[in-house]
Design an enzyme around this catalytic site. Structure first.
Site, mmCIF file in Angstrom:
data_model
loop_
_atom_site.group_PDB
_atom_site.id
_atom_site.type_symbol
_atom_site.label_atom_id
_atom_site.label_comp_id
_atom_site.label_asym_id
_atom_site.label_seq_id
_atom_site.Cartn_x
_atom_site.Cartn_y
_atom_site.Cartn_z
ATOM 1 N N HIS A 6 0.853 -1.184 0.000
ATOM 2 C CA HIS A 6 0.000 0.000 0.000
ATOM 3 C C HIS A 6 0.891 1.236 0.000
ATOM 4 O O HIS A 6 1.865 1.319 0.756
ATOM 5 C CB HIS A 6 -0.899 -0.008 1.242
ATOM 6 C CG HIS A 6 -1.697 1.248 1.425
ATOM 7 N ND1 HIS A 6 -1.352 2.224 2.342
ATOM 8 C CD2 HIS A 6 -2.824 1.688 0.807
ATOM 9 C CE1 HIS A 6 -2.241 3.207 2.285
ATOM 10 N NE2 HIS A 6 -3.139 2.910 1.370
ATOM 11 N N HIS B 25 1.531 11.147 -2.171
ATOM 12 C CA HIS B 25 0.330 10.898 -1.381
ATOM 13 C C HIS B 25 -0.443 12.212 -1.304
ATOM 14 O O HIS B 25 -0.045 13.132 -0.597
ATOM 15 C CB HIS B 25 0.712 10.401 0.015
ATOM 16 C CG HIS B 25 -0.432 9.801 0.762
ATOM 17 N ND1 HIS B 25 -0.430 9.662 2.134
ATOM 18 C CD2 HIS B 25 -1.618 9.304 0.338
ATOM 19 C CE1 HIS B 25 -1.566 9.104 2.520
ATOM 20 N NE2 HIS B 25 -2.295 8.874 1.451
#
Length: 589
Positions: free
Chosen positions: A124, A169
């Site tokens: 992830h 991110h």
């Protein structure tokens, strides 16, 4: 000899002794050496046959070769005129993690079933070097994950200006990295550890123009490695064996890209899983109050922190760059409707569905059978909740017990949850693919499937004996655990798996020794041995503070080799120590 300072003036001296054979080793040696001082190759061959040590071989030639290897390693002499082993030589053999490991290192499962029939080692936010809010984005953690056997890598694609693409991110202070660096890192490391396929999941926040650019970059970087597949009109996916050396793209393109500061709002809460050990598995699940806040409507599903801004599945490709669409081997997305509809199986299509860890818990509670039916053909990916800011992880068994193939973990984290994940994928030679047990793929005459909550009687009993440990004095400084004396070690050993199988025991503390001998045995009843993991943790007891970390490992019970075995230990990140190991005995009854 080690010296420890006392009261600034005096010193206490402790000798680091070479570990001699424990009683279990001595008993085996005496039984097969028939009372003699040496064990011949023929006697060693008989031991290998009686204890079913196929990993060591079965012929007299295998026994002679093994004896030669032990004598070469232990005595550093290239050629021996004798091939008989003394008790000390035999002890060296059993305590060698290379010659006598607890599990095998070869792929041995059937790799010809469709890809959805396997659990897949999944990362992830694979590009992050640390926490989810402010760490650096880089190709290095991607390379590290792939070299450890991870087969699914996630990249978050964002515009950099009008004409470029970066990986970061969104909505955080993480420093972006160029997409090209991540792609090159994948290409260079994809098949160094495992030859089985690598899947790149893309969280896409791009315009069609930038999608076209990404398509060109991916095609130029991977070339013939890329696998093209029309999963929208496919009833069954190819096998890992057929896809060896291939790279697959999986994504669900959004309707429009969102600015970074809009992408991750609403994430509030505290991630408290910060100590060296991490939480116990049963503490990694959501509380009921947390679950009550999780909606199962499609509106919520389509606006979670992984899919925010995405379109419904049935229109997801209409505004997409055609060259980009052609790259997608595994289509991601959710059909219109609620969770029940999201789990509906289309006989003519294969797709990937992504759910948060909390939504999985609700899905399993309310639609458990539907989840398993879905995963028998389609791909289910689970990802951490948005408040795991420091890259902690969740309990993977909930997903595995329901057949979810992709349990996406923060590989840059640490703690017990990650140790479980690493343990699961030590199975099948560490190739990153573990075949699901048959019970997760079976369908009864009335359509019934496996019920993970159903009480069942134990199928197997595992006996684990912790004999002794060694190697800490070579991997740690003499004052690492205690400034004034040698360490005080004890071992926690237990099972993670089905709820009925969960257990944790511990040995006594052995004080002031670098080579502790415990000789303690524990028995575990297993209702689902196929998904059980043996947990092993070494603690250094501290009367005034939290126990120090002395090593850990996690091993798939289904792969354990019986008999006395040398069990290597790993640091908190999952890197194997050079010397630190335990001598343990495993027996199935």
């Amino acid at each position: 000899m080690g010296s420890y300072r006392m009261c600034l003036i005096f010193k206490r001296k402790f000798r680091v002794t070479e570990p001699g054979p424990v009683d279990d080793v001595r008993d085996v040696f005496e039984r097969y050496a028939e009372g003699q001082a040496h064990m011949s190759p023929e006697q060693l061959r008989k031991l290998m046959a009686d204890e079913r040590r196929e990993d060591l071989g079965s012929s007299l030639e295998d026994a002679e070769r093994l004896a030669d290897e032990v004598l070469r390693r232990k005595h550093h002499i290239a050629k021996f005129t004798r091939r008989n082993l003394t008790l000390e030589d035999f002890n060296y053999l059993l305590f060698s993690t290379e010659l006598n490991p607890p599990i095998g290192d070869k792929v041995h499962q059937n790799m010809d079933a469709p890809l959805s029939h396997y659990f897949i080692f999944t990362g992830h936010n694979s590009y992050l070097t640390g926490n989810q809010l402010s760490s650096k984005c880089s190709g290095l953690p991607i390379a590290d994950a792939l070299r450890r056997g991870v087969r699914v890598v996630e990249l978050d694609l964002w515009p950099r200006g009008k004409d470029d693409v970066c990986v970061k991110h969104g909505g955080t202070l993480t420093k972006a990295v160029k997409l090209g660096k991540c792609l090159e890192s994948i290409k260079a490391n994809a098949f160094t550890t495992s030859k089985y396929p690598v899947i790149i999941t893309l969280e896409d926040h791009l315009t069609p123009k930038l999608q076209s650019k990404v398509a060109k970059m991916i095609t130029q970087t991977f070339g013939e490695m890329l696998y093209y597949h029309d999963s929208e009109s496919c009833k069954e996916f190819p096998s890992p064996e057929e896809l060896k050396g291939k790279i697959l793209i999986s994504t669900k393109p959004p309707k429009e890209y969102l600015e970074a500061n809009d992408a991750k709002d609403g994430e509030k809460g505290k991630d408290s899983d910060e100590d060296v050990w991490g939480k116990e598995p049963e503490e990694l699940v959501s509380t009921q109050s947390e679950l009550d806040k999780v909606s199962t409507s499609i509106n919520y599903i389509n606006q979670d922190d992984e899919e925010r801004g995405s379109r419904d599945f049935d229109t997801s490709c209409s505004l997409q760059a055609p060259e980009y669409k052609r790259l997608i081997a595994i289509h991601a997305g959710k059909p219109k409707g609620g969770l029940k509809m999201a789990l509906k199986v289309d006989p003519d299509k294969i797709r990937r569905l992504s759910l948060s860890e909390q939504l999985l818990e609700k899905a399993v509670a309310s639609h458990g059978a539907d989840v398993i039916r879905f995963t028998q053909k389609n791909f289910l990916r689970i990802y951490p909740k948005g408040t795991r800011f420091n890259s902690s992880n969740y309990k993977p068994q909930i997903g595995w017990m329901s057949g979810a193939q992709m349990i996406a973990f923060n590989m840059q984290g640490y703690g017990r949850a990650l140790w479980l994940m690493q343990g699961m994928f030590r199975a099948n030679g560490g190739c990153g693919y573990v075949k699901k047990p048959d019970f997760l793929m079976n369908v009864g005459p009335n359509g019934q499937v496996f019920d993970p909550n159903k009480n069942s009687s134990p199928k197997k009993t595992l006996k684990v004996k912790v004999l002794m440990g060694d190697g800490w004095h070579l991997d740690f400084k003499k004052t690492h655990f205690d400034r004034y004396s040698p360490p005080d070690f004890y071992v926690r050993v237990g099972i993670a798996g089905a709820p009925a199988d969960k257990a944790m025991e511990k040995t006594e503390v052995k004080y002031n020794t670098w080579t502790p001998i415990w000789n303690e045995e524990f028995t575990f009843q297993l209702t689902v041995p196929e998904l059980a993991l043996l947990r092993v943790e070494v603690h250094e007891y501290d009367n005034n503070e939290k126990d120090d970390f002395g090593g850990q490992t996690c091993l798939p019970v289904s792969e354990l080799r019986q008999g006395i075995r040398a069990v290597p230990l790993y640091n908190r990140k999952g890197v194997k120590y050079s010397s630190t190991r335990l001598l343990m005995r495993f027996e199935f009854v």
